[in-house]
Design an enzyme around this catalytic site. Structure first.
Site, PDB file in Angstrom:
ATOM      1  CG  HIS A 113      50.963  49.304  17.905  1.00 34.79           C
ATOM      2  ND1 HIS A 113      51.691  50.466  17.874  1.00 34.79           N
ATOM      3  CD2 HIS A 113      51.727  48.405  18.587  1.00 34.79           C
ATOM      4  CE1 HIS A 113      52.854  50.282  18.497  1.00 34.79           C
ATOM      5  NE2 HIS A 113      52.897  49.042  18.918  1.00 34.79           N
ATOM      6  CB  CYS A 121      33.714  40.646  21.731  1.00 34.96           C
ATOM      7  SG  CYS A 121      32.614  40.541  23.162  1.00 34.96           S
ATOM      8  N   GLY A 180      59.191  56.606   9.275  1.00 38.32           N
ATOM      9  CA  GLY A 180      58.147  57.439   9.876  1.00 38.32           C
ATOM     10  C   GLY A 180      57.740  57.061  11.280  1.00 38.32           C
ATOM     11  CB  SER A 182      58.792  59.147  17.411  1.00 37.07           C
ATOM     12  OG  SER A 182      57.903  58.305  18.125  1.00 37.07           O
ATOM     13  CB  ALA A 224      57.502  58.848   4.273  1.00 42.04           C
TER      14      ALA A 224
HETATM   15  N1  APR Z   1      57.670  61.608   6.506  1.00 38.89           N
HETATM   16  C1  APR Z   1      58.484  60.885   7.326  1.00 38.89           C
HETATM   17  N2  APR Z   1      58.426  60.968   8.666  1.00 38.89           N
HETATM   18  C2  APR Z   1      57.526  61.808   9.191  1.00 38.89           C
HETATM   19  C3  APR Z   1      56.650  62.601   8.415  1.00 38.89           C
HETATM   20  C4  APR Z   1      56.750  62.470   7.005  1.00 38.89           C
HETATM   21  N3  APR Z   1      55.985  63.174   6.167  1.00 38.89           N
HETATM   22  N4  APR Z   1      55.873  63.339   9.241  1.00 38.89           N
HETATM   23  C5  APR Z   1      56.248  63.028  10.495  1.00 38.89           C
HETATM   24  N5  APR Z   1      57.237  62.101  10.463  1.00 38.89           N
HETATM   25  C6  APR Z   1      57.939  61.468  11.589  1.00 38.89           C
HETATM   26  C7  APR Z   1      58.110  62.360  12.795  1.00 38.89           C
HETATM   27  O1  APR Z   1      59.318  63.085  12.703  1.00 38.89           O
HETATM   28  C8  APR Z   1      58.118  61.342  13.935  1.00 38.89           C
HETATM   29  O2  APR Z   1      59.445  60.944  14.254  1.00 38.89           O
HETATM   30  O3  APR Z   1      57.144  60.384  12.001  1.00 38.89           O
HETATM   31  C9  APR Z   1      57.340  60.140  13.373  1.00 38.89           C
HETATM   32  C10 APR Z   1      55.975  59.913  14.011  1.00 38.89           C
HETATM   33  O4  APR Z   1      56.146  59.608  15.358  1.00 38.89           O
HETATM   34  P1  APR Z   1      54.907  59.274  16.307  1.00 38.89           P
HETATM   35  O5  APR Z   1      53.843  60.293  16.187  1.00 38.89           O
HETATM   36  O6  APR Z   1      55.480  59.024  17.658  1.00 38.89           O
HETATM   37  O7  APR Z   1      54.297  57.928  15.674  1.00 38.89           O
HETATM   38  P2  APR Z   1      54.770  56.430  15.881  1.00 38.89           P
HETATM   39  O8  APR Z   1      56.250  56.335  15.974  1.00 38.89           O
HETATM   40  O9  APR Z   1      54.077  55.639  14.834  1.00 38.89           O
HETATM   41  O10 APR Z   1      54.145  56.089  17.296  1.00 38.89           O
HETATM   42  C11 APR Z   1      54.353  54.788  17.807  1.00 38.89           C
HETATM   43  O11 APR Z   1      52.957  55.278  19.648  1.00 38.89           O
HETATM   44  O12 APR Z   1      51.137  56.039  20.832  1.00 38.89           O
HETATM   45  C12 APR Z   1      51.665  55.009  20.130  1.00 38.89           C
HETATM   46  O13 APR Z   1      50.383  53.235  19.391  1.00 38.89           O
HETATM   47  C13 APR Z   1      50.837  54.498  18.983  1.00 38.89           C
HETATM   48  O14 APR Z   1      51.613  53.181  17.107  1.00 38.89           O
HETATM   49  C14 APR Z   1      51.841  54.377  17.852  1.00 38.89           C
HETATM   50  C15 APR Z   1      53.167  54.374  18.592  1.00 38.89           C
END
Ligand code: APR
Length: 241
Positions: A113, A121, A180, A182, A224
């Site tokens: 990402h 640019c 980590g 969602s 994590a």
């Molecule tokens: N340890 C493990 N997991 C954790 C912790 C932790 N300390 N804290 C939070 N989490 C988990 C949450 O339970 C959640 O399921 O990490 C996950 C984070 O989810 P998102 O905020 O949705 O992040 P991500 O999955 O990386 O998002 C994917 O969405 O908007 C886009 O481009 C953006 O790359 C991103 C993509």
């Protein structure tokens, strides 16, 4: 042993980086609850209000200087070295735009990402390493277009980077691990199903149940910073046994 790890915002949460969506951690709000995603993370949002979008990513880029890798980042770097010493491989694919894997010692991290430390640019496609704030007055060092530079971040509606390379690594691995994330955003969210279809073992390490938890052979719930070092010890211990 060849392992592919896919990481998301949750691996950086204990370093103090905001996740995108709310989690069960009561101390943290999701970024998308604070900023409308369609305004700050789409090409249309950038076209409509580049000042706001630059401000949003300038804050994220500035925040890199205030955070450090946590035990999960260090453990993955240790696993990468440990596997390589025995002819194996750990490929780290991250959805994260921070640089904490690299600062934790990991090599060849695949940022699907984009990266906060990279600028693109929009006029000529030139990319360069940049830690400075961007604005509508920023000038591309290659084509000299004022206002051309944008954050090198894959926004909603844009194609993630390195997809062919990632698929090749999944095909070549024996274990796929998601940490980590969602599981809300494709194509990353679909990699577990790809791995399963190819007969790979799959493991999820996440604080909460994710949208795709049921696809994994095993799900471990927790932070994590604790669970990743434990898992790495298991893998390296089994290798040494
Ligand atoms: N340890 C493990 N997991 C954790 C912790 C932790 N300390 N804290 C939070 N989490 C988990 C949450 O339970 C959640 O399921 O990490 C996950 C984070 O989810 P998102 O905020 O949705 O992040 P991500 O999955 O990386 O998002 C994917 O969405 O908007 C886009 O481009 C953006 O790359 C991103 C993509």
């Amino acid at each position: 042993m060849n392992i592919v790890v896919l990481t998301g915002a949750g691996i950086s949460a204990e370093s103090g980086v905001d996740t995108f969506r709310a989690s069960s951690d009561p101390k943290r709000m999701g970024l998308w609850e604070q900023y409308p995603v369609e305004q700050v993370a789409t090409p249309e949002g950038f076209a409509a209000d580049p000042v706001l979008v630059h401000h949003f990513y300038n804050l994220r880029r500035q925040a890199l200087a205030t955070v450090e890798p946590n035990p999960a980042h260090f453990a993955l770097a240790e696993l990468q070295k440990g596997l390589a010493a025995n002819g194996g491989c750990l490929t780290i694919v991250t959805q994260n735009v921070d640089d904490l894997h690299e600062r934790g010692g990991a090599k060849d991290v695949i940022h699907m990402h984009g990266e906060l430390t990279s600028t693109l640019c929009s006029a000529c496609g030139w990319r360069w390493h940049n830690l400075d704030d961007l604005s509508v007055e920023s000038v591309c060092p290659s084509c000299q277009t004022r206002g051309g530079p944008r954050p090198d971040i894959v926004w909603f509606g844009e194609m993630p980077y390195h997809m062919d390379t990632i698929e090749a690594h999944i095909k070549a691995c024996s274990l796929f691990v998601s940490i980590g994330t969602s599981g809300a955003v494709y194509p990353a969210a679909g990699y577990v199903q790809m791995a399963r279809a190819l007969g790979k073992q799959t493991l999820e390490i996440n604080l909460d149940a994710s949208d795709g938890s049921h696809f994994f052979h095993e799900s471990r719930r927790g932070k994590a910073g604790t669970l990743v070092p434990e898992w790495v010890d298991e893998i390296l211990g089994a290798r040494d046994a």
